[in-house]
Write a protein that holds these residues in place. Sequence first.
Motif, short mmCIF file in Angstrom:
data_model
loop_
_atom_site.label_atom_id
_atom_site.label_comp_id
_atom_site.label_asym_id
_atom_site.label_seq_id
_atom_site.Cartn_x
_atom_site.Cartn_y
_atom_site.Cartn_z
N LEU A 42 0.86 -1.18 0.00
CA LEU A 42 0.00 0.00 0.00
C LEU A 42 0.90 1.22 0.00
CD1 LEU A 42 -3.22 0.55 2.08
CD2 LEU A 42 -1.52 2.37 1.90
N MET A 43 0.85 1.99 -1.07
CA MET A 43 1.81 3.08 -1.27
C MET A 43 1.13 4.44 -1.40
SD MET A 43 2.84 5.08 -4.08
CE MET A 43 4.27 5.81 -4.85
N VAL A 44 1.75 5.46 -0.79
CA VAL A 44 1.32 6.85 -0.98
C VAL A 44 2.57 7.71 -1.20
CG1 VAL A 44 -0.78 6.65 0.41
CG2 VAL A 44 1.38 7.35 1.50
N TRP A 45 2.36 8.83 -1.88
CA TRP A 45 3.45 9.79 -2.05
C TRP A 45 3.65 10.57 -0.75
CZ3 TRP A 45 6.46 8.80 -5.86
CH2 TRP A 45 5.96 8.32 -7.08
N GLU A 46 4.88 10.90 -0.47
CA GLU A 46 5.22 11.56 0.80
C GLU A 46 4.48 12.89 0.99
OE1 GLU A 46 9.27 12.40 3.34
OE2 GLU A 46 9.36 12.60 1.15
N GLU A 47 4.25 13.60 -0.09
CA GLU A 47 3.59 14.90 0.02
C GLU A 47 2.21 14.80 0.65
OE1 GLU A 47 2.13 18.60 -2.85
OE2 GLU A 47 3.53 17.10 -3.64
N THR A 48 1.52 13.66 0.42
CA THR A 48 0.17 13.51 0.98
C THR A 48 0.19 13.39 2.50
OG1 THR A 48 0.14 11.08 0.83
CG2 THR A 48 -0.56 12.31 -1.12
N THR A 49 1.34 13.10 3.07
CA THR A 49 1.41 12.95 4.53
C THR A 49 1.64 14.29 5.23
OG1 THR A 49 3.82 12.55 4.55
CG2 THR A 49 2.39 10.65 4.23
N THR A 50 1.80 15.36 4.45
CA THR A 50 2.03 16.68 5.05
C THR A 50 0.72 17.37 5.42
OG1 THR A 50 2.08 17.74 2.87
CG2 THR A 50 4.18 16.96 3.76
N TYR A 51 -0.40 16.77 5.03
CA TYR A 51 -1.69 17.32 5.41
C TYR A 51 -2.60 16.17 5.85
CZ TYR A 51 -2.62 15.94 0.55
OH TYR A 51 -2.72 15.25 -0.63
N LYS A 108 -4.80 6.25 -18.10
CA LYS A 108 -5.53 6.05 -16.84
C LYS A 108 -4.60 5.53 -15.76
CE LYS A 108 -9.89 4.18 -15.15
NZ LYS A 108 -11.10 3.40 -15.48
N TYR A 109 -3.70 4.63 -16.13
CA TYR A 109 -2.72 4.09 -15.18
C TYR A 109 -1.79 5.21 -14.71
CZ TYR A 109 0.85 1.00 -13.16
OH TYR A 109 1.73 0.38 -12.30
N LEU A 110 -1.30 6.02 -15.65
CA LEU A 110 -0.38 7.11 -15.31
C LEU A 110 -1.06 8.13 -14.41
CD1 LEU A 110 1.42 7.64 -18.74
CD2 LEU A 110 2.27 6.40 -16.74
N ASP A 111 -2.35 8.40 -14.66
CA ASP A 111 -3.08 9.33 -13.81
C ASP A 111 -3.15 8.81 -12.38
OD1 ASP A 111 -3.50 11.00 -15.96
OD2 ASP A 111 -5.54 10.29 -16.35
N ASN A 114 0.15 9.21 -10.70
CA ASN A 114 0.48 10.61 -10.39
C ASN A 114 -0.32 11.20 -9.25
OD1 ASN A 114 2.40 10.84 -12.46
ND2 ASN A 114 0.85 11.40 -13.97
N ASP A 115 -1.54 10.71 -9.03
CA ASP A 115 -2.41 11.40 -8.07
C ASP A 115 -2.04 11.10 -6.62
OD1 ASP A 115 -3.61 8.98 -7.25
OD2 ASP A 115 -5.26 9.16 -8.67
N ASP A 116 -2.80 11.70 -5.71
CA ASP A 116 -2.50 11.59 -4.28
C ASP A 116 -3.21 10.43 -3.59
OD1 ASP A 116 -0.86 13.80 -4.40
OD2 ASP A 116 -2.42 15.21 -3.75
N SER A 117 -3.93 9.64 -4.34
CA SER A 117 -4.69 8.56 -3.72
C SER A 117 -3.80 7.38 -3.34
CB SER A 117 -5.78 8.06 -4.68
OG SER A 117 -5.20 7.39 -5.79
N ILE A 118 -4.38 6.48 -2.55
CA ILE A 118 -3.69 5.26 -2.15
C ILE A 118 -3.52 4.35 -3.36
CG2 ILE A 118 -3.94 3.11 -0.82
CD1 ILE A 118 -5.40 4.79 1.31
N LYS A 119 -2.33 3.78 -3.51
CA LYS A 119 -2.06 2.85 -4.60
C LYS A 119 -1.74 1.47 -4.02
CE LYS A 119 -0.03 6.87 -6.13
NZ LYS A 119 -1.27 7.59 -6.33
N ILE A 120 -2.48 0.47 -4.47
CA ILE A 120 -2.20 -0.90 -4.06
C ILE A 120 -1.36 -1.53 -5.17
CG2 ILE A 120 -3.15 -3.11 -3.34
CD1 ILE A 120 -3.89 -0.75 -1.52
#
Length: 299
Positions: A42-51, A108-111, A114-120
Motif C-alpha cells: 500500500l503506497m502513498v506519495w510523501e507529500e500527501t502525509t504533510t496534510y 488512466k494508469y499514469l493518472d 500521479n495522483d494523491d490517492s492510495i495505490k495498491i
Amino acid sequence: MKNVLLKLLLVVLMVNTASAQEWMKNLEVAQALATVQNKMVLMVWEETTTYQYPVIVKDDKGRTVFINNLYEDEQVSPLIWEHFVPVIVSEYRYADLYEKIKESRSQKYLDKFNDDSIKIMDVNGNILNVNYSTEDFQNITTLIERYSLNTAFIAKELQDYREDKNFYSAYFLASKYLDLSMYAKPRTRNDIIELSNIYINETERLISKEEQNEHTALKQRCELLKLQKYLLLKRPKKVIRQLNKIKDDEIVESNKPFMAFLYYAAYMSTGKSEDAEEWKSQISSVNLKKAQKIINLNR
C-alpha cells in the motif's frame, strides 16, 4: 550467506514495524517484506502525509467510522499492516519511477500513479487498483475487501520474475495472475486481469531477447494468453471467433495443447459440448480442471 542475512533483516523489520506500526519509507524494502509476507504493497506519495488524509473504515460492529488522518490513527494503522505493507515514497523517487512506465502504461494508469490517492501495488511496483476511485473519503474497509490479496499462490512466479526479467518469467507470472483472478470476486477479478495484462505486454516486448527461431511460437503463445483473458471476462464467443481465424498450418506444434484448452473451455462455456469434445483428449488433467473452473465462471 547473503540470503540468510537478508531473511534475518526482514524478520527484524517485521518485528519492528509490527510493534511500532510506523509506515515504511523505503519502497524496495517494503516490496521485499511484502514478498516474504505474501502481501500487496500500500503506497502513498510523501507529500500527501504533510496534510490530513481523512478516511472511513468499518469497526468490528459494522459501523462506519470517520478517521481524521490516515497516517496518525492508532486503530487504522494495525489494520493496514494486517493486510498490506504500507510505504510512504519520497517525491524524489517520482522521476525515476515514472521514467520506467511512461511508455508502457495507459493514460488512466499514469493518472493513478500521479495522483494523491492510495495505490495498491504488487511487489514489482505495478498498480492493482487503477480503476478504483472515490469521490469523497477513501474507504479503507473496501480497499481491504477488494485488494488484500494473499499472493502465496503466485509466490514462485513473483520471485522468478524479480530475480530474472525475461520472456518466460514474465509470461508465467502473467498466466498465474489470470489463474489467481478466477478465485477473486468479479470486480477484483477485472482488476487482476488488467494487472496481468501489464505482464503480457511486457512479455511481448521481451520476445526480441529470445532466439530468433523461437519468435513465431512465442508471439503466438502471447496471443493465445490474451484470449484466455476474454474467457475470464465471460466473452467465450469472442475467443472462438479469434481461434477460428488461425489457419491450421499457422499453429505452432508447441502451442496446440494451449489452443485445444481454449477451444474446449470456450465451447463448453457457450453450451456447445459436442464441439468441445474433439478438443478434450488434447488437454492435460490439470488444464481440464482449470477449464472447468472457467466454465463455471461463465454459467
